[in-house]
Scaffold this motif. Structure first.
Motif, mmCIF file in Angstrom:
data_model
loop_
_atom_site.group_PDB
_atom_site.id
_atom_site.type_symbol
_atom_site.label_atom_id
_atom_site.label_comp_id
_atom_site.label_asym_id
_atom_site.label_seq_id
_atom_site.Cartn_x
_atom_site.Cartn_y
_atom_site.Cartn_z
ATOM 1 N N MET A 21 0.844 -1.197 0.000
ATOM 2 C CA MET A 21 0.000 0.000 0.000
ATOM 3 C C MET A 21 0.879 1.248 0.000
ATOM 4 S SD MET A 21 -3.224 -0.780 0.005
ATOM 5 C CE MET A 21 -4.192 0.465 0.831
ATOM 6 N N PRO A 22 0.393 2.341 -0.582
ATOM 7 C CA PRO A 22 1.159 3.596 -0.545
ATOM 8 C C PRO A 22 1.252 4.127 0.885
ATOM 9 C CG PRO A 22 -1.013 3.957 -1.471
ATOM 10 C CD PRO A 22 -0.882 2.495 -1.276
ATOM 11 N N ALA A 23 2.239 4.946 1.145
ATOM 12 C CA ALA A 23 2.456 5.477 2.489
ATOM 13 C C ALA A 23 1.396 6.501 2.900
ATOM 14 C CB ALA A 23 3.843 6.101 2.577
ATOM 15 N N ASP A 24 0.809 7.190 1.956
ATOM 16 C CA ASP A 24 -0.174 8.248 2.226
ATOM 17 C C ASP A 24 -1.478 7.659 2.780
ATOM 18 O OD1 ASP A 24 -1.991 10.349 2.147
ATOM 19 O OD2 ASP A 24 -1.817 10.680 -0.010
ATOM 20 N N PRO A 25 -1.821 7.955 4.052
ATOM 21 C CA PRO A 25 -3.038 7.403 4.657
ATOM 22 C C PRO A 25 -4.324 7.782 3.919
ATOM 23 C CG PRO A 25 -1.649 8.384 6.342
ATOM 24 C CD PRO A 25 -1.060 8.755 5.008
ATOM 25 N N ALA A 26 -4.391 8.967 3.357
ATOM 26 C CA ALA A 26 -5.590 9.378 2.618
ATOM 27 C C ALA A 26 -5.751 8.529 1.356
ATOM 28 C CB ALA A 26 -5.515 10.853 2.262
ATOM 29 N N TYR A 27 -4.652 8.276 0.682
ATOM 30 C CA TYR A 27 -4.666 7.428 -0.510
ATOM 31 C C TYR A 27 -5.051 5.996 -0.126
ATOM 32 C CZ TYR A 27 -2.917 5.729 -5.085
ATOM 33 O OH TYR A 27 -2.771 5.172 -6.342
ATOM 34 N N GLN A 28 -4.507 5.511 0.990
ATOM 35 C CA GLN A 28 -4.860 4.179 1.474
ATOM 36 C C GLN A 28 -6.364 4.067 1.688
ATOM 37 O OE1 GLN A 28 -2.685 3.059 4.994
ATOM 38 N NE2 GLN A 28 -0.710 3.279 3.992
ATOM 39 N N GLU A 30 -8.737 5.763 0.229
ATOM 40 C CA GLU A 30 -9.395 5.757 -1.084
ATOM 41 C C GLU A 30 -9.311 4.362 -1.715
ATOM 42 O OE1 GLU A 30 -8.285 9.058 -3.773
ATOM 43 O OE2 GLU A 30 -7.303 9.927 -2.027
ATOM 44 N N ILE A 31 -8.161 3.741 -1.592
ATOM 45 C CA ILE A 31 -7.948 2.414 -2.158
ATOM 46 C C ILE A 31 -8.856 1.399 -1.465
ATOM 47 C CG2 ILE A 31 -6.280 0.505 -2.247
ATOM 48 C CD1 ILE A 31 -4.127 2.695 -2.806
ATOM 49 N N ILE A 32 -8.877 1.435 -0.144
ATOM 50 C CA ILE A 32 -9.702 0.488 0.621
ATOM 51 C C ILE A 32 -11.172 0.652 0.245
ATOM 52 C CG2 ILE A 32 -10.488 -0.176 2.928
ATOM 53 C CD1 ILE A 32 -7.614 -1.058 2.281
ATOM 54 N N LYS A 33 -11.635 1.876 0.109
ATOM 55 C CA LYS A 33 -13.034 2.123 -0.259
ATOM 56 C C LYS A 33 -13.339 1.538 -1.642
ATOM 57 C CE LYS A 33 -16.454 5.765 -0.882
ATOM 58 N NZ LYS A 33 -16.715 7.196 -0.862
ATOM 59 N N ALA A 34 -12.458 1.771 -2.600
ATOM 60 C CA ALA A 34 -12.658 1.257 -3.956
ATOM 61 C C ALA A 34 -12.596 -0.269 -3.964
ATOM 62 C CB ALA A 34 -11.608 1.841 -4.899
ATOM 63 N N HIS A 35 -11.667 -0.828 -3.232
ATOM 64 C CA HIS A 35 -11.520 -2.281 -3.171
ATOM 65 C C HIS A 35 -12.723 -2.918 -2.488
ATOM 66 C CE1 HIS A 35 -9.810 -6.130 -1.547
ATOM 67 N NE2 HIS A 35 -9.539 -6.244 -2.839
ATOM 68 N N ASP A 36 -13.178 -2.340 -1.389
ATOM 69 C CA ASP A 36 -14.363 -2.856 -0.703
ATOM 70 C C ASP A 36 -15.571 -2.860 -1.627
ATOM 71 O OD1 ASP A 36 -12.913 -3.297 1.606
ATOM 72 O OD2 ASP A 36 -13.748 -1.591 2.700
ATOM 73 N N GLY A 37 -15.703 -1.825 -2.440
ATOM 74 C CA GLY A 37 -16.793 -1.762 -3.404
ATOM 75 C C GLY A 37 -16.699 -2.876 -4.430
ATOM 76 N N ALA A 38 -15.483 -3.155 -4.896
ATOM 77 C CA ALA A 38 -15.280 -4.228 -5.872
ATOM 78 C C ALA A 38 -15.594 -5.582 -5.248
ATOM 79 C CB ALA A 38 -13.845 -4.204 -6.398
ATOM 80 N N LEU A 39 -15.156 -5.795 -4.002
ATOM 81 C CA LEU A 39 -15.461 -7.055 -3.324
ATOM 82 C C LEU A 39 -16.963 -7.230 -3.156
ATOM 83 C CD1 LEU A 39 -12.754 -7.293 -0.501
ATOM 84 C CD2 LEU A 39 -12.894 -8.658 -2.597
ATOM 85 N N ALA A 40 -17.636 -6.198 -2.709
ATOM 86 C CA ALA A 40 -19.083 -6.266 -2.480
ATOM 87 C C ALA A 40 -19.853 -6.546 -3.770
ATOM 88 C CB ALA A 40 -19.581 -4.974 -1.836
ATOM 89 N N SER A 43 -16.806 -7.835 -8.325
ATOM 90 C CA SER A 43 -16.060 -7.400 -9.511
ATOM 91 C C SER A 43 -14.635 -7.946 -9.495
ATOM 92 C CB SER A 43 -15.988 -5.876 -9.565
ATOM 93 O OG SER A 43 -17.260 -5.326 -9.662
ATOM 94 N N ALA A 44 -14.062 -8.062 -10.663
ATOM 95 C CA ALA A 44 -12.676 -8.523 -10.784
ATOM 96 C C ALA A 44 -11.703 -7.501 -10.216
ATOM 97 C CB ALA A 44 -12.339 -8.820 -12.234
ATOM 98 N N GLY A 45 -12.107 -6.244 -10.166
ATOM 99 C CA GLY A 45 -11.226 -5.209 -9.656
ATOM 100 C C GLY A 45 -11.878 -3.844 -9.704
ATOM 101 N N TYR A 46 -11.060 -2.816 -9.626
ATOM 102 C CA TYR A 46 -11.533 -1.434 -9.575
ATOM 103 C C TYR A 46 -10.506 -0.528 -10.235
ATOM 104 C CZ TYR A 46 -8.103 -1.093 -5.840
ATOM 105 O OH TYR A 46 -6.925 -1.120 -5.133
ATOM 106 N N LEU A 47 -10.911 0.680 -10.531
ATOM 107 C CA LEU A 47 -9.974 1.672 -11.055
ATOM 108 C C LEU A 47 -9.322 2.387 -9.885
ATOM 109 C CD1 LEU A 47 -11.998 3.194 -14.032
ATOM 110 C CD2 LEU A 47 -10.210 1.430 -14.089
ATOM 111 N N ASP A 48 -7.996 2.414 -9.885
ATOM 112 C CA ASP A 48 -7.283 3.117 -8.822
ATOM 113 C C ASP A 48 -7.759 4.562 -8.795
ATOM 114 O OD1 ASP A 48 -4.875 4.985 -8.046
ATOM 115 O OD2 ASP A 48 -4.494 3.046 -7.093
ATOM 116 N N PRO A 49 -8.130 5.064 -7.616
ATOM 117 C CA PRO A 49 -8.706 6.407 -7.531
ATOM 118 C C PRO A 49 -7.778 7.543 -7.962
ATOM 119 C CG PRO A 49 -8.459 5.444 -5.336
ATOM 120 C CD PRO A 49 -8.087 4.391 -6.325
#
Length: 79
Positions: A21-28, A30-40, A43-49
């Protein structure tokens, strides 16, 4: 090197390995939110925010059954 499915990391699919994961907590967040959406959505994946690149979800990677060794952000086999 490929890893057998029986050797999945002992963490939920929603939790990526900290080293991938990137060091930036805000970016992390965003990634977790997008990934959680893909899991729910199953989906095979998501677009990196921030980059717009397609990132495979841990659910998709787990369904493949093995690690490809390419350093995927959400690899469920990295311990």
């Amino acid at each position: 090197m490929a890893t057998a499915e029986s050797e999945r990391a002992p963490r939920p699919l929603s939790q990526p390995h900290v080293d991938r994961m990137p060091a930036d907590p805000a970016y992390q967040a965003e990634i977790i939110k997008a990934h959680d959406g893909a899991l729910a959505a199953g989906s095979a994946g998501y677009l990196d925010p921030r980059t717009g690149l397609f990132v495979l979800s841990a659910g998709f990677l787990a369904a493949r059954g093995t690690c490809c060794g390419r350093g995927c952000r959400h690899c469920p086999y990295v311990k």
